[in-house]
Scaffold this motif. Structure first.
Motif, mmCIF file in Angstrom:
data_model
loop_
_atom_site.group_PDB
_atom_site.id
_atom_site.type_symbol
_atom_site.label_atom_id
_atom_site.label_comp_id
_atom_site.label_asym_id
_atom_site.label_seq_id
_atom_site.Cartn_x
_atom_site.Cartn_y
_atom_site.Cartn_z
ATOM 1 N N LEU A 97 0.835 -1.206 0.000
ATOM 2 C CA LEU A 97 0.000 0.000 0.000
ATOM 3 C C LEU A 97 0.866 1.251 0.000
ATOM 4 N N SER A 98 2.036 1.173 0.612
ATOM 5 C CA SER A 98 2.920 2.345 0.648
ATOM 6 C C SER A 98 3.450 2.713 -0.735
ATOM 7 N N ASP A 99 3.349 1.791 -1.706
ATOM 8 C CA ASP A 99 3.785 2.094 -3.072
ATOM 9 C C ASP A 99 2.716 2.829 -3.882
ATOM 10 N N LEU A 100 1.489 2.906 -3.353
ATOM 11 C CA LEU A 100 0.412 3.604 -4.059
ATOM 12 C C LEU A 100 0.514 5.099 -3.797
ATOM 13 N N SER A 101 0.187 5.880 -4.785
ATOM 14 C CA SER A 101 0.174 7.334 -4.626
ATOM 15 C C SER A 101 -1.003 7.708 -3.713
ATOM 16 N N SER A 102 -0.707 8.445 -2.665
ATOM 17 C CA SER A 102 -1.757 8.823 -1.709
ATOM 18 C C SER A 102 -2.532 10.066 -2.156
ATOM 19 N N THR A 103 -2.317 10.492 -3.389
ATOM 20 C CA THR A 103 -3.018 11.679 -3.881
ATOM 21 C C THR A 103 -4.242 11.331 -4.720
ATOM 22 N N ARG A 104 -4.472 10.018 -4.959
ATOM 23 C CA ARG A 104 -5.623 9.653 -5.779
ATOM 24 C C ARG A 104 -6.156 8.271 -5.406
ATOM 25 N N PRO B 157 -7.408 6.945 -0.460
ATOM 26 C CA PRO B 157 -6.554 7.457 0.617
ATOM 27 C C PRO B 157 -7.407 7.976 1.781
ATOM 28 N N ALA B 158 -7.130 7.478 2.981
ATOM 29 C CA ALA B 158 -7.852 7.937 4.173
ATOM 30 C C ALA B 158 -7.016 8.949 4.948
ATOM 31 N N SER B 159 -5.736 8.918 4.742
ATOM 32 C CA SER B 159 -4.801 9.898 5.294
ATOM 33 C C SER B 159 -3.503 9.725 4.511
ATOM 34 N N LYS B 160 -2.418 10.303 4.997
ATOM 35 C CA LYS B 160 -1.156 10.185 4.269
ATOM 36 C C LYS B 160 -0.689 8.736 4.186
ATOM 37 N N HIS B 161 -1.014 7.910 5.199
ATOM 38 C CA HIS B 161 -0.528 6.529 5.236
ATOM 39 C C HIS B 161 -1.660 5.498 5.239
ATOM 40 N N ASP B 162 -2.880 5.889 5.554
ATOM 41 C CA ASP B 162 -3.984 4.948 5.716
ATOM 42 C C ASP B 162 -4.809 4.830 4.435
ATOM 43 N N TRP B 163 -5.392 3.641 4.237
ATOM 44 C CA TRP B 163 -6.169 3.370 3.018
ATOM 45 C C TRP B 163 -7.504 2.732 3.337
ATOM 46 N N GLN B 164 -8.525 3.215 2.669
ATOM 47 C CA GLN B 164 -9.881 2.654 2.772
ATOM 48 C C GLN B 164 -10.112 1.782 1.543
ATOM 49 N N LEU B 165 -10.460 0.505 1.761
ATOM 50 C CA LEU B 165 -10.827 -0.385 0.661
ATOM 51 C C LEU B 165 -12.342 -0.450 0.608
ATOM 52 N N GLU C 229 -15.469 -3.898 2.904
ATOM 53 C CA GLU C 229 -14.852 -2.636 3.331
ATOM 54 C C GLU C 229 -13.780 -2.930 4.360
ATOM 55 N N ARG C 230 -12.648 -2.300 4.192
ATOM 56 C CA ARG C 230 -11.543 -2.420 5.136
ATOM 57 C C ARG C 230 -10.884 -1.052 5.267
ATOM 58 N N LEU C 231 -10.398 -0.773 6.458
ATOM 59 C CA LEU C 231 -9.564 0.399 6.677
ATOM 60 C C LEU C 231 -8.213 -0.124 7.120
ATOM 61 N N TYR C 232 -7.209 0.106 6.298
ATOM 62 C CA TYR C 232 -5.849 -0.287 6.631
ATOM 63 C C TYR C 232 -5.171 0.933 7.226
ATOM 64 N N ASP D 229 -15.312 -3.044 15.606
ATOM 65 C CA ASP D 229 -15.238 -2.841 14.162
ATOM 66 C C ASP D 229 -14.186 -3.777 13.582
ATOM 67 N N ASP D 230 -14.645 -4.865 12.953
ATOM 68 C CA ASP D 230 -13.709 -5.838 12.410
ATOM 69 C C ASP D 230 -13.240 -5.493 11.001
ATOM 70 N N THR D 231 -13.573 -4.298 10.536
ATOM 71 C CA THR D 231 -13.114 -3.867 9.217
ATOM 72 C C THR D 231 -11.820 -3.061 9.306
ATOM 73 N N VAL D 232 -11.343 -2.781 10.516
ATOM 74 C CA VAL D 232 -10.112 -2.019 10.699
ATOM 75 C C VAL D 232 -8.965 -3.007 10.895
ATOM 76 N N GLU D 233 -7.922 -2.834 10.089
ATOM 77 C CA GLU D 233 -6.778 -3.732 10.140
ATOM 78 C C GLU D 233 -5.497 -2.922 10.075
ATOM 79 N N PRO D 234 -4.399 -3.500 10.585
ATOM 80 C CA PRO D 234 -3.123 -2.802 10.437
ATOM 81 C C PRO D 234 -2.684 -2.836 8.978
#
Length: 194
Positions: A19-26, A62-70, A98-101, A124-129
């Motif tokens: 996920l860190s390889d994805l651009s967090s701007t889109r 992108p949910a924040s600079k490092h977090d991702w919503q699937l 739905e997942r929040l990484y 909330d079992d949709t939140v994961e590291p």
């Protein structure tokens, strides 16, 4: 493209990525549809009689600079063995995934507790590291397994009534276990006595 210039394909069945390889701007969209060999492999892995029309599509937002919503949708048609007759039972599965990484994940199971009964299960079992790497095949497989009926049963399946008893006594039937069954039995005995 990733931050280091290599192309990331989210549309390759079974491919892993960071996920860190994805651009967090889109937003990053994907559509996965396995071929016949991949479908057969997944069907065998999950112990299904049949699997067809599998499609997993969605986006990483992108949910924040490092977090991702699937946010995704999984659709498939599966066949499982009926628990009563072992005949194939076909089920259409359409589920929202739905997942929040998140990098801020605190696992309650890892918390130090004096007593295991004090460990809280997250609501909330949709939140994961954020994983080191992510394989969308694993996410799709997990979602499919969770959506499958636990006890698939054919619409016309009936279990035959089996009666067990000691020799010389009448077997207890389902009718005998109903409320007032003993009153009915007493009434029948009184009527026979007349």
């Amino acid at each position: 493209m990733s931050k280091n210039g290599t192309k990331i394909s989210l549309n390759t069945w079974g491919a892993s990525f960071r996920l860190s390889d994805l651009s967090s701007t889109r937003e990053h969209s994907f559509t996965l549809e396995p071929d016949a060999a991949q479908m057969k492999s997944l069907r065998e892995d999950l112990g299904l009689l049949g699997l067809k029309k599998l499609r997993f599509e969605g986006s990483f937002i992108p949910a924040s600079k490092h977090d991702w919503q699937l946010k995704a949708k999984l659709g498939a048609t599966v066949s499982q063995a009926c628990v009563a007759t072992l005949e194939p039972v076909t089920t259409r599965v359409d589920v929202i995934v739905e997942r929040l990484y998140t990098s801020d994940f605190n696992d309650p199971a890892l918390a130090t507790a004096e007593n295991e009964s004090e460990i809280e299960v997250p609501k909330d079992d949709t939140v994961e590291p954020i994983p080191v790497s992510l394989t969308l095949l694993d996410v799709a497989s997990e979602a499919l397994v969770l959506a499958l009926p636990d006890y698939p049963r054919a619409s016309d399946a009936e279990l035959p009534e089996t009666l067990f008893t000691q020799q010389g006594t009448d077997a207890m039937t389902d009718e005998d276990t109903k409320p007032f069954a003993s009153l009915k039995s007493l009434r029948d005995k009184l009527e026979k006595g007349d």
